[in-house]
Design a protein around this motif. Sequence first.
Motif, PDB file in Angstrom:
ATOM      1  N   LEU A 598       0.938  -1.291  -0.077  1.00 30.36           N
ATOM      2  CA  LEU A 598       0.037   0.019   0.060  1.00 30.36           C
ATOM      3  C   LEU A 598       1.050   1.429  -0.037  1.00 30.36           C
ATOM      4  CD1 LEU A 598      -3.010   1.171   0.192  1.00 30.36           C
ATOM      5  CD2 LEU A 598      -2.590   1.055   2.724  1.00 30.36           C
ATOM      6  N   VAL A 599       0.631   2.136  -0.889  1.00 27.68           N
ATOM      7  CA  VAL A 599       1.496   3.474  -0.981  1.00 27.68           C
ATOM      8  C   VAL A 599       0.381   4.627  -0.504  1.00 27.68           C
ATOM      9  CG1 VAL A 599       2.408   5.056  -2.471  1.00 27.68           C
ATOM     10  CG2 VAL A 599       3.143   2.621  -2.928  1.00 27.68           C
ATOM     11  N   ILE A 600       1.049   5.384   0.195  1.00 25.89           N
ATOM     12  CA  ILE A 600       0.264   6.494   0.924  1.00 25.89           C
ATOM     13  C   ILE A 600       0.969   7.498   0.924  1.00 25.89           C
ATOM     14  CG2 ILE A 600      -1.279   4.851   2.291  1.00 25.89           C
ATOM     15  CD1 ILE A 600       0.110   5.819   4.812  1.00 25.89           C
ATOM     16  N   GLY A 601       0.613   8.846   1.052  1.00 24.38           N
ATOM     17  CA  GLY A 601       1.334  10.095   1.462  1.00 24.38           C
ATOM     18  C   GLY A 601       1.086  11.243   0.443  1.00 24.38           C
ATOM     19  N   ASP A 602       1.543  12.174   0.580  1.00 19.46           N
ATOM     20  CA  ASP A 602       1.605  13.384   0.062  1.00 19.46           C
ATOM     21  C   ASP A 602       2.559  13.431  -1.278  1.00 19.46           C
ATOM     22  OD1 ASP A 602       1.482  16.033  -1.105  1.00 19.46           O
ATOM     23  OD2 ASP A 602       2.075  16.992   0.815  1.00 19.46           O
ATOM     24  N   LEU A 603       2.063  12.826  -2.400  1.00 23.71           N
ATOM     25  CA  LEU A 603       2.962  12.716  -3.700  1.00 23.71           C
ATOM     26  C   LEU A 603       2.790  14.099  -4.425  1.00 23.71           C
ATOM     27  CD1 LEU A 603       1.422   9.249  -4.753  1.00 23.71           C
ATOM     28  CD2 LEU A 603       3.289  10.038  -3.067  1.00 23.71           C
TER      29      LEU A 603
END
Length: 712
Positions: A598-603
């Motif tokens: 799972l990739v999360i964050g402020d891209l």
Amino acid sequence: MNASSKQVAPSRLPRLVIGVLLSLTIMAVACDDSSNDSDGLSLTLAVSGVPESATAVSASGDFGEDISLEQADELWQGTLTGLSQDQAYLVNLQATAGDSQSPVMVRSFTADEDSATIALDFVNSAEACMLAGITASAVQGSADASTLVDQAVTVIGVVTGDFQTENELSGFFLRDFLGDGNAASSDGLFVNVVSQENDVDVGDLVAISGTVSEEDDLTQLTNVTEVVVCSSDHTIPTTDVDLPTENVGDLEAFEGMLVSFDQDLTVSQNFFQGRYGQITLSADGRLYNPTNGNNLGESEDGNQRRLIFLDDGQDVDSRGDNPDPVPYLSEGNTLRVGDTVSNLTGILSYGQVSSSTSVRDYRLQPTVTPTFTRVNARQDAPDDVGGELKVASFNVLNYFTTFESDDDDARGAFNAGEFERQRDKIIAAIVAMDADIVGLIEIENNGGAGDTPTSSSTDQTAIDDLIAGLNEEMGAGTYAGFAAPDGLGDDAIKQTFIYKPATVSPVGDAILSTDDAYTVNGSSRRPVARTFEDNASSEQFTVIVNHFKSKGCRDAEGLDEDQGDGQGCYNATRTTQAQALVTLVDEIMAATGDDDVLVIGDLNAYGAEDPIVVLEQADFVDLIERDLPAEDRYSFIFSPGQSGYLDHALANTSLADNITGTTVWFINADEPAFLDYSTPPFKPDSVQALYTSTPFRSSDHDPVIVGLSFNN
């Protein structure tokens, strides 16, 4: 006259209105049918002094049917029938030029069979304006700038908005008594009287002597030498304007005019509501970034044609900053993006609409207090995402335990008082989310859980302080963290995780990418990956929290400069970072033997931009796109009020079927910025008192939450 009918003239010439409204002579006109028959008197109405631009004149009153007058040289004439001898009557005269109308001029007469003609002045010849002048339309013309710049002129018009009191615009607006009937030229003008006080009221017919100027692209009259009030109590009809306009810049045709928007407009940005008393409004719902991928954001041009800035009648440039009280607050002492306002009426001006003096646009200075309707209600808790586990991504807006008062390089709270306010809001938000794993973005890079802080005003690392505050609220041991991994990066902020040991257990050590793509302009901010095991099912999965390079253009060179495709600066770097992330995912899956990622964050990339496309091409599913309706796909609002999601959750195909739901909790982007924790000296005490220790405006980004279930 409306914006959609505007035609651009190739040039504009000043129109000299000779003797307009002035030196009026009552003239007798012969009439053969003035006899007193059985139906009453029939008399000729002859009106002098009608503005030269008039194309029609009407008369109404208590004498019977309305009539239209016909022009005969300098007079406008018509026949009134059925009058009674010695009866007093009122006449309402109104002139028209194209789509423009003059004020209604109320005149009176007494019917007399010995006088075949009723001679009336359109403007009373006994009133004070006994000199020639030009109109606001002649000053404005149909081009972007006046052709009369630096010329001394006398302008005659009716005051439509008076903004001369303290902190206001230091001037007033006037409009042609009638207008020139030309949709391409404005009939209004701003009179700048910065150092003067002029006793004028809305509705006054005035003659103003001064110099035409273009200051910051606003046509105006400056260096005023004389203000003569000719008469009073005139009413200028408003001009209807519709959004969207056909072309960007069409509002120039209404600059300085009293206008109304007979439509519902939506709040699209409130960032400057507390700073300058300004709000971005848009037609056809909120604005979305054109590269957001939800098919609700038009082109930049299309968005620009849909918006107008609502101001508060105060001067942004120097005198009207930090309004006290803040205008346009409604339920809960807030005004949320998505709320609506109807039937706006005010003066259309032009000026500064951001903290940058170079950013200027059309602003409505209301003459009728706007009333907003709460459409976008606050949510006290995020929507349910299902599953047995929840993973959240939360940008905590520079959560620093090192204060700016102690270190010029710190980025968060200025002092202990501000930090307490910030801490309370962040903790309230995380408590309400109640996620099992929280990926944190923009937390101070001064050590991990249990580490000695490299710098701190509180003698704690930022992560330790946050965990302590959460556990105080939720119970000892509710959340835990881990030590900062070697090679994390030397940026002042970092990404990390907190988690609930009762529901998940970390497996192995944190993993970092060593790719040079994450080193930009001499500092690095590397993604952090951590594999967790679901304590209930023993299933393992990896979460990677990211913070890609921002869109700001500082030091951008080459392909990192703005390419004009809507993706901002450093898109090339963000795309390279996405490619490096795909490589990291492959390495993690090989090392752990587990394919669930799972990739999360402020891209810092919107949903249809290149970095997201790279991840989707690597078999990642955009969960916000999959699970949320198009109108809910946003987590951030950027000037001039375009919503979109920079904060992401993407699952690879191995994990996607285990994602039970995705939501964005709209607690920040929709809220006015002045409701945050900060207490700068320029923020009035009354505004600081609106602070609450709730999740609302705890950050500038909204948190993203996903649900997971391994039971299937």
